[in-house]
Design a protein around this motif. Structure first.
Motif, PDB file in Angstrom:
ATOM      1  N   THR A 123       0.867  -1.158   0.062  1.00  0.00           N
ATOM      2  CA  THR A 123      -0.041   0.004   0.055  1.00  0.00           C
ATOM      3  C   THR A 123       0.894   1.225  -0.131  1.00  0.00           C
ATOM      4  N   TRP A 138      -2.993 -10.151  -3.149  1.00  0.00           N
ATOM      5  CA  TRP A 138      -2.941  -8.651  -3.636  1.00  0.00           C
ATOM      6  C   TRP A 138      -1.743  -7.854  -3.695  1.00  0.00           C
ATOM      7  N   SER A 139      -1.051  -8.146  -2.394  1.00  0.00           N
ATOM      8  CA  SER A 139       0.129  -7.234  -1.998  1.00  0.00           C
ATOM      9  C   SER A 139       1.334  -7.812  -3.127  1.00  0.00           C
ATOM     10  N   GLN A 151       3.810   1.321  -1.340  1.00  0.00           N
ATOM     11  CA  GLN A 151       4.724   1.245  -2.322  1.00  0.00           C
ATOM     12  C   GLN A 151       6.317   1.304  -1.986  1.00  0.00           C
ATOM     13  N   ASN A 201      -9.999  -8.883  -5.146  1.00  0.00           N
ATOM     14  CA  ASN A 201      -8.749  -8.716  -5.109  1.00  0.00           C
ATOM     15  C   ASN A 201      -7.933 -10.085  -5.540  1.00  0.00           C
ATOM     16  N   SER A 208       0.667  -6.498  -6.418  1.00  0.00           N
ATOM     17  CA  SER A 208       0.769  -4.812  -6.491  1.00  0.00           C
ATOM     18  C   SER A 208       2.148  -4.361  -6.554  1.00  0.00           C
TER      19      SER A 208
END
Length: 878
Positions: free
Chosen positions: A759, A792-793, A761, A826, A796
């Motif tokens: 989140t 999801w992490s 980044q 997700n 991402s």
């Protein structure tokens, strides 16, 4: 102020034992075969006033014992000077027997005015054969006639019987116009003459000591003299010498009179009297009626009493010693409580004896008491042992002896093999004391618990004993399932719990919740009792907070066995709301209560609003000095979703103060950051200071996995970028041993950590690799949310770990019915971005779940659209 006339010891002749003459020298005395003594009356300035004067009533055995003790009859006679006495019509001669009158006139007045009612029976070997009627009528009385100055005869009055009965004569009142102290001091030359109580000032405070017959103290338990306290013949009291009788201290109802009485009879006090005095003093102090004792000499008298006690400790028996120590411990407890309101002269003097300036005990005093106790501890019975342990637990002091052992070690050794001798209250006091001072002794606790459990029933245990025993075992962390089961069953079988005081109710449920004992009937019984009460005004803040905390904790430990008892929480919440103020609630009470409601998921808006307004209305938050109280309070408000911006702002400003911030521990840091991030409350100064605080740590070994995950999650959620913080935590986790990571980190911790970095980044390849290795080995422990966050992490961050994604396909497929809308979106998006085909996951069932659910957000719909395009492309290839 009345006089205490000093009585000289009676002289005993060589063989007759008759009364010694006060007019004639020893060689001129007439002998007599009777064993009797004289009682006379004094008349002051011709007025007929009586004074109270009682004699020794020694038994014949005591008389024979004293015959050779060095006080010879002929050597202790006092000469009576006729001429000297005749010239002193208005003064008192300390060396004369009778004031301002001739011996002849004295005896005439005495015989005429001394009523037969006050005459005592004559001493006889068999007192039952001599009745008062004979005495009063003058029958069968042995008399010795004497001619004095005019040939008048004087008959002796009979002495009292040997049964110890005492007939008192009233003391003569002082002359209203005479300066008592000045007259006495003019003859004595000082104010400390034996038997005269001279207080030049404050005469209305002090009463003169009364003389009574002196009886040697007997051993309380066996009725015999303690051999160790026997005196040799040279130190025995001479026959006929009078001594003050020590008053009954437990019948004195105020501290001033108590100190006066004890100080006046100090020389006559034996160990039992001394123990009784300190016991009465402790009780009077507890009644809060000791304030404003400003009499100047009270402090000096207390010092004398204290030194008398310390100097005579070796003479104390176990019962008196343990009682004295317990009384002093109670005094320390009271002095500490009343320290904030200030001391009067008396309390200040007492505090100087027992406490240091910072309210800590004077360890040398209580260490000396412990040393004396240890020397005699083999003679202590069960009550004395429990009192001794209870006393030192009250003052939170464990005396360490010269050999390295401590007092509680010796108490445990003595009590361990004698548990059957302990009564219910003594068992309660013993285990409570060990738990209070955090003295672990498994053998003693097992023996005591077994002893209680073997009782057929617990009817002999009152509610206080039961609650204290349960509290002690829970506090000590000593598991005794049979004991808890026995106590729980006993309480659950009660028809009612009206005998349980609020503190006993709260301590009991707290003990079972803390010990993690499953006893649903006990919790149900107590909850129903509290709900049935008309009001909760008798429950203090600590009792209320402990009760709701216990039920919330019990629900966490055993969710299938306990209900959250909404009626109980509603009852307590309504009571709090109806209170005029919450000034009596300290920080721990407040934090425990809001934590309990949040944990039990009981939403009581008025309750939370009442407490929030109370905190905001405080001028300062000095009572919230412990960071944990602040963090738990904010965590609770964030958990139940109660928005109160003023509360969050005030607490944040309080936390950043150096005196509070420097005491933050890892858990308090993580809970506070999590609460502000969850409540969407921005406070840049708070986040900046906490991040810098974490970064400055040499290592993060003190931070538990949950604390680490909460911290990075909070910064990512709040949108606060702090690269050094993320780097510090990533390096710490990446450097952990893989086995430790598997053992300590739960699946939620791992998924939250990688979610936070994704989140924010913040790229940390080593961290993601370490977490991926751990996740593939414990994938079966992941729930639906953890699976969605983990996949999801990685997607991402552009980390397409095929092994990780492939290993999660079966787990994701098994949990398909548990996913929420965001989790479905997700997972679909993650596999589409990673371009990893998973036909066993994305089949018709997954599509049906997406079509059945409504309420997808725009972002979720966008993710599902991207997944659909990817799926269509994959299918076209096949």
């Amino acid at each position: 102020m009345s006089y205490n006339y000093y009585m000289r010891p009676y002289d005993r002749g060589g063989g007759g034992g008759g009364r010694a003459s006060h007019h004639y020298r020893p060689e001129e005395r007439e002998s007599s075969s009777g064993r009797s003594r004289d009682r006379s009356m004094d008349f002051y300035n011709g007025q007929r006033n009586q004074y109270h004067d009682q004699r020794d009533n020694y038994s014949d055995e005591m008389r024979r014992r004293n015959d050779g003790d060095g006080y010879h009859r002929s050597n202790r006679s006092y000469n009576y000077n006729y001429e000297h006495h005749a010239h002193q019509s208005q003064s008192w001669d300390p060396h004369s027997r009778y004031p301002s009158s001739s011996r002849d006139d004295h005896y005439h007045r005495q015989e005429r005015n001394y009523s037969s009612y006050h005459r005592k029976r004559s001493r006889s070997p068999n007192t039952n054969n001599h009745r008062n009627s004979y005495q009063n009528e003058g029958l069968h009385r042995s008399r010795r006639q004497k001619t004095i100055s005019g040939g008048e005869s004087h008959g002796r009055r009979p002495l009292g019987s040997t049964n110890g009965a005492e007939i008192q004569m009233q003391r003569a009142a002082p002359h209203p116009k005479r300066n008592d102290n000045a007259a006495i001091s003019s003859h004595y030359g000082h104010s400390g003459h034996t038997g005269v109580n001279i207080m030049s000032s404050h005469q209305n405070y002090y009463r003169p000591p009364q003389y009574h017959h002196y009886h040697r103290p007997m051993d309380a338990s066996h009725g015999r003299h303690d051999p160790s306290s026997r005196q040799d013949s040279s130190s025995r009291r001479p026959y006929g010498q009078v001594r003050m009788q020590v008053p009954q201290f437990n019948k004195i109802d105020n501290i001033l009179d108590l100190i006066q009485a004890a100080y006046s009879s100090l020389s006559a006090m034996n160990p039992s009297n001394t123990a009784a005095f300190w016991n009465s003093l402790a009780k009077q102090m507890g009644k809060n009626n000791q304030l404003n004792l400003t009499y100047e000499q009270m402090g000096s008298h207390v010092n004398h009493l204290f030194e008398h006690t310390r100097s005579s400790l070796k003479m104390f028996g176990p019962k008196d010693l343990s009682q004295t120590i317990l009384s002093m411990a109670k005094l320390v407890t009271f002095l500490r409580k009343s320290r904030s309101s200030g001391y009067d002269n008396f309390a200040s003097s007492l505090s100087n004896l027992l406490l240091n300036g910072n309210a800590t005990i004077k360890e040398d005093v209580f260490l000396s008491l412990a040393n004396v106790s240890v020397r005699e501890i083999n003679q202590f019975n069960a009550q004395s042992l429990s009192n001794l342990a209870y006393a030192y637990a009250l003052i939170r002091f464990v005396p360490v002896l010269a050999d390295g052992s401590d007092l509680f070690d010796h108490i445990a050794i003595q009590a361990n093999g004698r548990t059957k001798e302990f009564k219910p209250q003594e068992v309660s006091n013993m285990v409570w004391a060990f738990a209070t001072v955090k003295k672990r002794h498994d053998a003693l606790f097992k023996a005591m618990g077994d002893q209680v459990a073997t009782h057929e029933h617990l009817n002999g245990f009152n509610p206080q004993a039961l609650s204290n025993i349960a509290w002690a075992y829970a506090t000590a962390g000593d598991s005794h399932p049979v004991l808890f089961e026995k106590i729980g069953n006993h309480i659950a079988r009660h028809n009612h719990l009206r005998d349980f005081k609020p503190q006993e109710l709260s301590n009991t449920v707290w003990a079972y919740a803390t010990a993690g004992v499953n006893h649903a009937k006990l919790f149900e019984k107590m909850a129903n009792h509290i709900v049935s009460l008309d009001h909760l005004r008798e429950f203090d803040p600590q009792a209320l907070s402990n009760i709701v905390w216990s039920y919330a904790t019990a629900e966490i430990n055993h969710p299938k066995l306990f209900e959250n008892h909404p009626e109980l929480f509603e009852k307590v919440g309504n009571h709090i709301v109806q209170l005029d103020h919450l000034r009596d609630f300290n920080a721990q009470d407040v934090s425990n209560m809001v934590w309990a409601y949040a944990t039990a998921q009981v939403f009581h808006y008025k309750f939370f609003e009442k407490i929030a307004n109370h905190i905001v209305g405080l001028k300062s938050l000095d009572r919230f000095t412990h960071p944990q109280h602040v963090s738990i309070t904010m965590w609770a408000y964030a958990t139940v979703g109660v928005s109160h911006p003023a509360l969050f702002a005030k607490m944040a400003n309080h936390i950043v103060r150096p005196e509070v911030f420097n005491r933050l521990d890892p858990q308090a840091i993580s809970n506070t950051l999590w609460a502000y991030a969850t409540a969407r409350v921005s406070h840049p100064e708070l986040f900046e200071k906490m991040a810098n605080h974490v970064v400055r740590h040499d290592h993060l070994r003190d931070f538990k996995p949950q604390a680490l995950s909460n911290i990075v999650w909070a910064y990512a959620t709040a949108g606060v970028n702090h690269p050094r913080l993320f780097e510090k935590i990533a390096d710490h986790i990446a450097g952990l041993d893989e086995l430790k990571l598997l053992r300590d980190f739960e699946t939620q911790h791992s998924s939250n950590i990688v979610w936070a970095y994704a989140t924010a980044q913040v790229s940390q390849p080593k961290l993601f690799q370490q977490v991926a290795n751990d996740a593939t080995q414990c994938k079966d422990d992941f729930n639906s949310q953890d699976v969605a966050n983990m996949l999801w992490s990685y997607a991402s961050m552009g980390i397409f770990n095929k092994q990780l994604f492939s290993s999660f396909v079966p787990i994701a497929a098994k949990l398909i019915d548990n996913y929420k809308n965001q989790e479905l979106a997700n997972i679909a998006w993650a596999f589409a971005v990673a371009n990893i085909d998973a036909p066993t996951l994305f089949h018709d069932r997954f599509t049906d779940r997406c079509l059945d659910n409504l309420g997808f957000s725009i972002e979720n719909l966008s993710q599902l659209h991207q997944w659909h395009l990817w799926q269509t492309k994959e299918k076209s290839r096949t």
